[in-house]
Design a protein around this motif. Structure first.
Motif, PDB file in Angstrom:
ATOM      1  N   LYS A  83       9.161  -5.618  -8.284  1.00 41.11           N
ATOM      2  CA  LYS A  83      10.265  -4.973  -7.579  1.00 41.11           C
ATOM      3  C   LYS A  83      10.435  -3.506  -7.965  1.00 41.11           C
ATOM      4  CE  LYS A  83      12.936  -9.236  -6.947  1.00 41.11           C
ATOM      5  NZ  LYS A  83      14.229  -9.927  -7.217  1.00 41.11           N
ATOM      6  N   GLU A  84       9.826  -3.102  -9.066  1.00 40.89           N
ATOM      7  CA  GLU A  84      10.043  -1.755  -9.597  1.00 40.89           C
ATOM      8  C   GLU A  84       8.892  -0.796  -9.320  1.00 40.89           C
ATOM      9  OE1 GLU A  84      10.931  -2.162 -13.744  1.00 40.89           O
ATOM     10  OE2 GLU A  84      12.163  -3.944 -13.406  1.00 40.89           O
ATOM     11  N   VAL A  85       7.857  -1.248  -8.627  1.00 36.13           N
ATOM     12  CA  VAL A  85       6.669  -0.401  -8.448  1.00 36.13           C
ATOM     13  C   VAL A  85       6.336  -0.240  -6.970  1.00 36.13           C
ATOM     14  CG1 VAL A  85       5.709  -1.068 -10.684  1.00 36.13           C
ATOM     15  CG2 VAL A  85       5.094  -2.372  -8.638  1.00 36.13           C
ATOM     16  N   GLY A  86       5.437   0.710  -6.704  1.00 39.66           N
ATOM     17  CA  GLY A  86       4.977   0.922  -5.338  1.00 39.66           C
ATOM     18  C   GLY A  86       6.079   1.462  -4.445  1.00 39.66           C
ATOM     19  N   GLY A  87       6.089   0.988  -3.212  1.00 38.76           N
ATOM     20  CA  GLY A  87       7.089   1.440  -2.254  1.00 38.76           C
ATOM     21  C   GLY A  87       6.565   2.560  -1.369  1.00 38.76           C
ATOM     22  N   GLU A  88       7.332   2.874  -0.361  1.00 43.32           N
ATOM     23  CA  GLU A  88       6.862   3.787   0.680  1.00 43.32           C
ATOM     24  C   GLU A  88       6.835   5.251   0.258  1.00 43.32           C
ATOM     25  OE1 GLU A  88       8.806   3.035   4.363  1.00 43.32           O
ATOM     26  OE2 GLU A  88       7.968   1.009   4.526  1.00 43.32           O
ATOM     27  N   ASP A  89       7.351   5.581  -0.925  1.00 43.20           N
ATOM     28  CA  ASP A  89       7.256   6.954  -1.420  1.00 43.20           C
ATOM     29  C   ASP A  89       6.230   7.069  -2.545  1.00 43.20           C
ATOM     30  OD1 ASP A  89       8.621   5.498  -3.290  1.00 43.20           O
ATOM     31  OD2 ASP A  89      10.182   7.008  -3.654  1.00 43.20           O
ATOM     32  N   ASN A  90       5.374   6.062  -2.670  1.00 41.10           N
ATOM     33  CA  ASN A  90       4.381   6.002  -3.743  1.00 41.10           C
ATOM     34  C   ASN A  90       2.989   6.234  -3.163  1.00 41.10           C
ATOM     35  OD1 ASN A  90       2.267   4.132  -5.199  1.00 41.10           O
ATOM     36  ND2 ASN A  90       3.804   4.581  -6.748  1.00 41.10           N
ATOM     37  N   ASN A  91       2.223   7.149  -3.768  1.00 42.11           N
ATOM     38  CA  ASN A  91       0.882   7.446  -3.251  1.00 42.11           C
ATOM     39  C   ASN A  91      -0.229   6.940  -4.168  1.00 42.11           C
ATOM     40  OD1 ASN A  91       0.679   9.229  -5.393  1.00 42.11           O
ATOM     41  ND2 ASN A  91       0.421  11.068  -4.147  1.00 42.11           N
ATOM     42  N   ARG A  92       0.106   6.046  -5.087  1.00 41.34           N
ATOM     43  CA  ARG A  92      -0.883   5.534  -6.039  1.00 41.34           C
ATOM     44  C   ARG A  92      -1.668   4.363  -5.430  1.00 41.34           C
ATOM     45  NH1 ARG A  92       0.499   9.888  -7.943  1.00 41.34           N
ATOM     46  NH2 ARG A  92       1.656  10.129  -9.868  1.00 41.34           N
ATOM     47  N   PHE A  93      -2.497   3.747  -6.269  1.00 41.27           N
ATOM     48  CA  PHE A  93      -3.358   2.667  -5.801  1.00 41.27           C
ATOM     49  C   PHE A  93      -2.600   1.386  -5.458  1.00 41.27           C
ATOM     50  CE2 PHE A  93      -6.772   5.153  -7.725  1.00 41.27           C
ATOM     51  CZ  PHE A  93      -7.836   4.899  -6.871  1.00 41.27           C
ATOM     52  N   THR A  94      -1.511   1.115  -6.159  1.00 45.11           N
ATOM     53  CA  THR A  94      -0.878  -0.179  -5.946  1.00 45.11           C
ATOM     54  C   THR A  94      -0.477  -0.384  -4.483  1.00 45.11           C
ATOM     55  OG1 THR A  94       0.912  -1.672  -6.568  1.00 45.11           O
ATOM     56  CG2 THR A  94       1.414   0.687  -6.602  1.00 45.11           C
TER      57      THR A  94
END
Length: 280
Positions: free
Chosen positions: A251-262
């Protein structure tokens, strides 16, 4: 993925299972987390891996003398056998004997064949090696392993936002080479790592993991993953793969403002979920 460390590309000393490391990278940490995975019915590939302290590519680790090569061989053997025994203790389904160590593999071929035999004496599961995408064709010990392992960061397209068809077209020359190696050794192919960042040009250099923010392109990540699934998942010789990168605190990682691999909490997560549901 318990990490070990070397101080430089020419350092023969492999440092591991240190109190200075994250707990999950130690022997006891691996055992603890393995229990949690298995309680959730998650199968395990234990993948011990070297990290060079200044972050340079491990495929260029190379010693300057025969004495240093022998020192590295012994140090790496000590490291890998420790975790091979851990893999046996936790009943890991797969053990990865190394990751992206091209110069080590090319320069010391007999060492690796002997090491595989030693590993099999302490570990009874399946073995693989994680070759980089541009390395796997030159590995000569696939016949001694159970899977042809590839960290599948193949370049697929130079376009900013390719179509699904563009991504699939980009796979064709790489897939043909994979088929050639698979046919030669008659071993199933396992993508020991695969994944894409949610950025523009994600298919150009998929291995890049810099920390630059911005250029978020969630659709690129989703299409790149879908293209991989379309090209490989139904092949009889393909054994599957491990997504890079999935975190425990969902619940604490990724998301639509994240540009990483996850792919977590992004459209790509739904693509992965759908693919696995259809594979049951």
């Amino acid at each position: 993925m318990p990490f070990a460390f070397v101080k430089s590309l020419s350092s023969p000393n492999v440092i591991y299972d240190s109190k200075k490391q994250w707990f999950g990278e130690t022997k006891e940490g691996v055992k603890q987390y393995a229990k949690e995975f298995q309680q959730s019915k998650i199968k395990i590939m234990l993948k011990p891996q070297i990290w060079v302290w200044n972050g340079v590519y491990t495929g260029t680790i190379k010693m300057k003398s025969e004495d240093e090569w022998r020192e590295l061989e012994q140090s790496y053997e000590d490291f890998i056998l420790v975790f091979a025994k851990v893999a046996e203790e936790i009943n890991a389904e797969i053990f990865c004997i190394g990751t992206e160590l091209e110069q080590f593999v090319i320069n010391r071929p007999e060492y690796w064949k002997k090491l595989i035999k030693k590993i099999r004496k302490v570990y009874s599961g399946k073995l693989t090696y994680a070759a980089n995408w541009d390395e796997f064709k030159r590995v000569d010990f696939w016949e001694d392993l159970d899977f042809i392992g590839i960290d599948a960061y193949f370049p697929l397209s130079d376009q900013k936002s390719p179509t699904l068809k563009d991504f699939e077209k980009g796979w064709q020359p790489h897939k043909n080479e994979i088929i050639q190696v698979q046919s030669k050794f008659n071993k199933p192919v396992l993508f020991t790592e695969y994944g894409y960042r949610s950025v523009n040009f994600t298919g150009k250099e998929p291995w890049k993991s810099d920390r630059i923010e911005g250029d978020i392109n969630l659709e690129n990540q989703q299409k790149a993953l879908q293209a991989l699934y379309n090209q490989f998942w139904k092949e009889d010789w393909f054994a599957g793969g491990f997504v890079w990168k999935w975190f425990h605190n969902h619940k604490e990682v990724g998301g639509e403002d994240n540009n990483r691999f996850t792919p977590q909490n992004k459209p790509a997560e739904l693509t992965i979920k759908k693919m696995y549901e259809n594979s049951k």
